[in-house]
Design an enzyme around this catalytic site. Structure first.
Site, mmCIF file in Angstrom:
data_model
loop_
_atom_site.group_PDB
_atom_site.id
_atom_site.type_symbol
_atom_site.label_atom_id
_atom_site.label_comp_id
_atom_site.label_asym_id
_atom_site.label_seq_id
_atom_site.Cartn_x
_atom_site.Cartn_y
_atom_site.Cartn_z
ATOM 1 N N ASP A 200 -28.723 9.343 -79.921
ATOM 2 C CA ASP A 200 -28.608 10.767 -79.580
ATOM 3 C C ASP A 200 -29.585 11.192 -78.488
ATOM 4 O O ASP A 200 -30.051 12.330 -78.473
ATOM 5 C CB ASP A 200 -28.844 11.664 -80.820
ATOM 6 C CG ASP A 200 -27.932 11.290 -81.959
ATOM 7 O OD1 ASP A 200 -26.743 11.086 -81.703
ATOM 8 O OD2 ASP A 200 -28.421 11.192 -83.100
ATOM 9 N N LYS B 174 -27.195 10.089 -73.869
ATOM 10 C CA LYS B 174 -26.600 9.060 -73.013
ATOM 11 C C LYS B 174 -25.316 9.543 -72.364
ATOM 12 O O LYS B 174 -25.014 9.192 -71.233
ATOM 13 C CB LYS B 174 -26.319 7.789 -73.834
ATOM 14 C CG LYS B 174 -27.576 7.062 -74.251
ATOM 15 C CD LYS B 174 -27.275 5.794 -75.004
ATOM 16 C CE LYS B 174 -26.773 6.013 -76.401
ATOM 17 N NZ LYS B 174 -27.722 6.586 -77.354
ATOM 18 N N GLY C 95 -21.449 9.306 -80.648
ATOM 19 C CA GLY C 95 -20.820 10.569 -80.258
ATOM 20 C C GLY C 95 -21.507 11.031 -79.000
ATOM 21 O O GLY C 95 -22.683 11.359 -79.025
ATOM 22 N N HIS C 96 -20.798 10.987 -77.886
ATOM 23 C CA HIS C 96 -21.424 11.345 -76.616
ATOM 24 C C HIS C 96 -20.876 12.676 -76.137
ATOM 25 O O HIS C 96 -19.681 12.830 -75.935
ATOM 26 C CB HIS C 96 -21.202 10.223 -75.599
ATOM 27 C CG HIS C 96 -21.923 8.953 -75.971
ATOM 28 N ND1 HIS C 96 -21.643 7.726 -75.467
ATOM 29 C CD2 HIS C 96 -22.949 8.757 -76.839
ATOM 30 C CE1 HIS C 96 -22.462 6.824 -75.982
ATOM 31 N NE2 HIS C 96 -23.259 7.435 -76.824
ATOM 32 N N GLN D 144 -25.781 4.301 -79.952
ATOM 33 C CA GLN D 144 -26.978 4.376 -80.814
ATOM 34 C C GLN D 144 -28.246 4.151 -79.980
ATOM 35 O O GLN D 144 -28.259 4.489 -78.815
ATOM 36 C CB GLN D 144 -26.894 3.371 -81.989
ATOM 37 C CG GLN D 144 -25.793 3.676 -82.988
ATOM 38 C CD GLN D 144 -24.431 3.211 -82.528
ATOM 39 O OE1 GLN D 144 -24.279 2.095 -82.091
ATOM 40 N NE2 GLN D 144 -23.432 4.058 -82.641
#
Ligand code: IMP
Length: 430
Positions: free
Chosen positions: A13, A16, A40-41, A224
């Site tokens: 988180d 990225k 989750g980006h 991650q």
């Protein structure tokens, strides 16, 4: 330099998505090589926010997106994500999305096992995302998994799946108190998946080899972060894949010497979702403030993120493990308004100063951060486009992070939008 990697230097988180989106402008191909839809980006373009979980963040820039063999793929999530993007005019051509024929598939029983096992662990739960990531990697290592190449083989696939469903159902019902999954229904759903995804499935290692040989620019997007790496992270509170840059070689099928510049992503402070040790975690008003001002809620599960001060021990560890050439520091703007900002420079363990992260869980739980205090600033930062635009103390803070980690900064992010960025060095140009 034709290949650049962006790797999380903390517990994930780190932002990225935004940085990969920006760097993708200079790339031709963007590649995921590990993890799955536990990532989750979040991408903010104009007033529109897009969250991608599986498809590389380069998709918004219209680049070729590759899901490498090291990724575990939930095909239903992938189809949903692709179709949403298609509705917005992206990925319209099949060849813009490539899935490795060697990537392992997450089936409904993997998700069921993940959730049932966490429930059974009770207070000792790992806090997984419940997406079936761990159980799928377990099957891969046990040589019991099913890959896209198997799904495409219409003759042998039904027997493979039946065999797997039968064994997993026994595990689910007899040991985990879970519900069995229905083989026939999964088989029927898989026929739809095959029709939908077959045009994307290919040998992505061969594709990447040809791309690099012809001088195309490739960007590897880590999921991650280093502290969630199954070998080097805060085991057992980690994900089930290697998240460090070395995993690109195995997870994308690309030789190690072809990975050029490695960029380490870190927030200007630290966050973590899920359970596990976090030496600089704050349980006070400062922690609440970081959570509120940084909108620290997980992009995948919506869970609140735990927040704390920047930990240089962690980022130094990431620098060593990943061979970081530069840092991309995000969310510097969130620190605006703090009178004093603390940075952890080392730990104290049983009366001794240590500079590296210990391996033993009990030792990690005992470490005490040693802090250095830096003066804060009050000015808003979102309009800064160069380091000179930052207030003196913010510049000093960035310099302190560089000195403490031994890595220069390539990029400093001062807001969620693309333009709210100070780009100091383009890694594709170095
Ligand atoms: P899993 O990857 O779902 O098995 O979860 C294992 C641990 O990794 C949990 O603590 C999750 O919260 C954490 N995790 C997994 N993916 C991410 C991510 O993309 N960002 C931050 N934490 C993650």
């Amino acid at each position: 330099m034709p290949a650049v990697a962006v790797i999380g230097a903390q517990w994930g988180d780190e932002g990225k998505g935004k940085v990969v989106d920006i760097l993708s402008e200079h790339a031709d191909v963007v590649v995921r090589f590990q993890g799955g839809n536990n990532a989750g980006h979040t991408l903010v373009v104009g007033d529109e926010t897009t969250i991608v979980h599986l498809i590389p963040s380069g998709v918004l820039q219209g680049k070729t997106c590759v899901i490498g063999n090291g990724v575990v793929v939930d095909p239903w999530v992938l189809i949903g994500e692709r179709d949403k993007l298609r509705a917005r005019g992206m990925l319209v051509e099949d060849e813009q999305l490539k899935i490795s024929d060697r990537a392992h598939i997450i089936f409904p029983y993997h998700r069921a096992i993940d959730v049932a096992r966490e429930a059974m662990r009770g207070g000792a739960a790992l806090g997984t995302t419940g997406r079936g990531i761990g159980p799928t990697y377990e099957d891969k290592m046990a040589r019991d998994g099913i890959r896209f190449a198997d799904l495409l083989d219409e003759k042998s696939f039904p027997d493979m799946l039946r065999d797997s469903v039968e064994r997993k159902n026994r595990y689910l019902t007899e040991l985990l108190n879970g519900d069995a999954v229905d083989f026939q229904s999964v088989l029927e759903q898989c026929a739809v998946v095959r029709d939908q995804l077959a045009p994307h499935v290919t040998d992505t290692s061969v594709f990447l080899d040809k791309s690099l040989a012809s001088g195309r620019r490739v960007l590897f997007e880590g999921g991650q972060g280093t502290m969630l790496d199954v070998d080097h992270g805060t085991y057992p509170f980690v994900t089930s894949s290697n998240t460090v840059s070395g995993a690109i070689a195995t997870g994308a099928g690309v030789a190690p010497h072809r990975i050029g510049t490695v960029v380490g992503m870190c927030k200007a402070y630290t966050t973590r979702v899920g359970a596990g040790p976090f030496p600089t975690e704050l349980h006070d008003e400062d922690g609440k403030r970081l959570q509120r001002d940084g909108s620290e809620f997980g992009a995948t599960t919506g869970r609140p993120r735990r927040c704390g001060w920047f930990d240089a021990v962690v980022v130094r560890q990431a620098a060593r493990l990943n061979g970081l050439h530069g840092l991309a520091i995000t969310k510097l703007d969130v620190l605006t308004g703090f009178e004093k900002i603390k940075v952890c420079t080392a730990y104290e363990l049983d009366g001794e100063r240590i500079d590296c992260f210990p391996a033993a869980k009990a030792a990690v739980e005992r470490v005490q951060p040693i802090y250095e205090e830096l003066p804060g600033w009050d000015e808003t930062l979102d309009r800064a486009r160069s380091l000179e635009d930052l207030p003196k103390n913010a510049r000093r803070y960035v310099k302190a992070l560089e000195d403490l980690t031994g890595v220069p900064s390539f990029l400093v992010s001062v807001g969620a939008r693309r333009r709210e960025t100070i780009l100091l060095r383009n890694p594709f140009a170095s």
